[in-house]
Each structure stands twice: as structure tokens, then as C-alpha cells.
Design an enzyme around this catalytic site. Sequence first.
Site, PDB file in Angstrom:
ATOM      1  N   CYS A 162      13.752  23.050 -12.440  1.00  0.00           N
ATOM      2  CA  CYS A 162      12.415  22.998 -11.833  1.00  0.00           C
ATOM      3  C   CYS A 162      11.384  23.407 -12.862  1.00  0.00           C
ATOM      4  O   CYS A 162      11.634  24.304 -13.670  1.00  0.00           O
ATOM      5  CB  CYS A 162      12.325  23.981 -10.673  1.00  0.00           C
ATOM      6  N   GLU A 196      16.487  17.553 -13.823  1.00  0.00           N
ATOM      7  CA  GLU A 196      17.106  17.306 -12.525  1.00  0.00           C
ATOM      8  C   GLU A 196      16.205  16.371 -11.711  1.00  0.00           C
ATOM      9  O   GLU A 196      14.982  16.388 -11.855  1.00  0.00           O
ATOM     10  CB  GLU A 196      17.264  18.655 -11.804  1.00  0.00           C
TER      11      GLU A 196
END
Length: 293
Positions: A162, A196
Site C-alpha cells: 500500500c 500489489e
Amino acid sequence: HVEGHEELDAASLREHEEFTKVKNIATIELGRYEIETWYFSPFPPEYNDCTKLFFCEFCLNFMKRKEQLQRHMKKCDLKHPPGDEIYRNGTLSMFEVDGKKNKVYGQNLCYLAKLFLDHKTLYYDVDLFLFYVLCECDDRGCHMVGYFSKEKHSEESYNLACILTLPPYQRKGYGKFLIAFSYELSKKEGKVGTPERPLSDLGLLSYRGYWTRVLLDILKKHKGNISIKELSDMTAIKAEDILSTLQSLELIQYRKGQHVICADPKVLDRHLKAAGRGGLEVDVSKLIWTPYK
Ligand code: 1VU
């Protein structure tokens, strides 16, 4: 973003998703900023009646009332994130925080970050992550600007889970700095990496901008043929991300069953101009770091 979600069954996952639609905390105070939030974040139930939270900008503990924060600031002895300072260039610092060694800090950071992240479903299992916290430092301390998280071990070659730049600091090049930093760590590990998925709109824009700039800079300087594999080895950018970037710039042609990079200097210059500003540079000579074992 599956940090600690494995135990949930489908029903509770759905319930959770229903719940996450409602934004609870509308504003936060953090350091010298009051910031409007963007999304729901699953703060503990005792905060359900709050619309504003007061964060300690150093340990990231959060409180319901300003007076509590003021009392806390008198006794909190942190002046920077916990963990190791692994990069310092002028007033810019990066701290590496191990989620296992600093569990509460890791959880607080996740609660805070979720206020600005749509998809993230991370809550408690911060043990498996390292947090790279970017700060602007002055005589009062090191003030968090943004961060990225990274799994200690990733099966899928993720080098970033993140990423967030706090809203008051956005659009100043910090995001591209954080992305560049994540690839410098991958280079030191001798691995390729990729963020991701899913990427948010702003995340994709930032990554596309970074990939475009890095790849076109190399193509511009390079004489003769170069393969995607070579580009990947030089940049630690995963081959798929290189291919999709070059395809979106229409620099890839398919000839005789092979992808070929077509790099006309004039076309490269045009794309580079469109790719926006370069962002803040990472000076690797100022990075003191060894990979996690
Ligand atoms: O400024 P440039 O044009 O040179 O580059 C910008 C621009 O291309 C684009 N961009 C934007 N474009 C239009 N409108 C905007 N509001 C906007 N913001 C950015 O991205 C380029 C990067 O700019 P930057 O280096 O100044 O980046 P920031 O410091 O603003 O940080 C970018 C992120 C994505 C980190 C920031 O917008 C943010 O924290 N957003 C909220 C959280 C988020 O969406 N994070 C990514 C989720 S995906 C994920 O975490 C999985 C990897």
C-alpha cells in the site's frame, strides 16, 4: 490487500464490505494539519460516536478530544517514527518500521491510511509487514508525509503493498519518490518487483508516470537493441509492467511472432514531455539498508 484476512469466511467478508461503505470519521488532526478523510476506516468500536480524531503525529496514537492530545504531547517522547532511519537527504528521511517490533504503531498507521485508501482490507496482522515512512524533518521533529508497506516475504514478487501520500503533501512528487524508493530496495535485493493489485486511479497514474519516465530515459540514452528482460534487470520493474507501459505508449510492435520495441527519438521526447515532472530523486548513495532476512 489481504493482510490478515485469511480467516474470514465469505459471509463475514460480505458483511464487512457492507460496513465499509459508511464513512465514520470525517476529519482528523495530525501535526499542524486538519485533514478531511476520504473513506471508511475500521477504528475500534469505542470510536463509533466520533466524527473527528486527534492523532499524535509521532506515535500515531489517536484520541477523541483535543485536550487528551495536548496532554499526550507533553509526555510522548517520540520525535520521529519508531524503527531505523535508513535514508537521509537534506530534510527528507525514510524510516523502516518492523510491524512485529512496533505492532501498535503499525496498526495505528493502518487505521490512518485506510481513511484515504478505498480497497485496503488490512487490520491487525501487521507482523508480516515492513513500513517505510517518509518524513520531512525540522527542529521540532520528523513529520510524516507518506509511507508504503511491504511484505517481508512475497510469493507474488510484490515490492509494495500500500502507498499513501497524506493529502496536504500530495502532488508534490513524494508519491513518485516512494515508488522509486520501493524499486531501489528491490534492486538491493536483486529481485524484480511489482505493486500489489488493485491499484487506485491515483496509484495507477503515479505508477504509469514513474514507469514511463524510467523506461523512456533508458531508451533515449541506449544505443542499439535492448530487450524487455534487460530493461527489467536494469530497473527492477517486472517485465509485464514494462510491456504494458510500452504498449500503452504504442512503442511495441508485433513482428514475426515477437514483440519489438520501436523507439523513435522524436516519439520518445513527446511521451517524456507528457509524462509530467520527474518527482523527487532518490539518491541511492544515501540509502543504508540490507534486505530483511
Ligand atoms: O505531478 P505529475 O503530473 O508529475 O505526476 C502525478 C500525476 O501524473 C498523477 N497524479 C494526479 N493526476 C491528476 N490528479 C491528481 N489529483 C493527481 N495526483 C497524482 O500521479 C503523479 C504522481 O504525483 P506525485 O509523485 O506528486 O504523487 P503523490 O505524492 O500525490 O502521491 C500519489 C499517491 C497515489 C500516493 C496519492 O495520490 C495517494 O496517496 N492517494 C490516496 C491513496 C492511494 O490511492 N494510494 C494508492 C492505492 S493502490 C495501492 O496502494 C496498491 C499498490
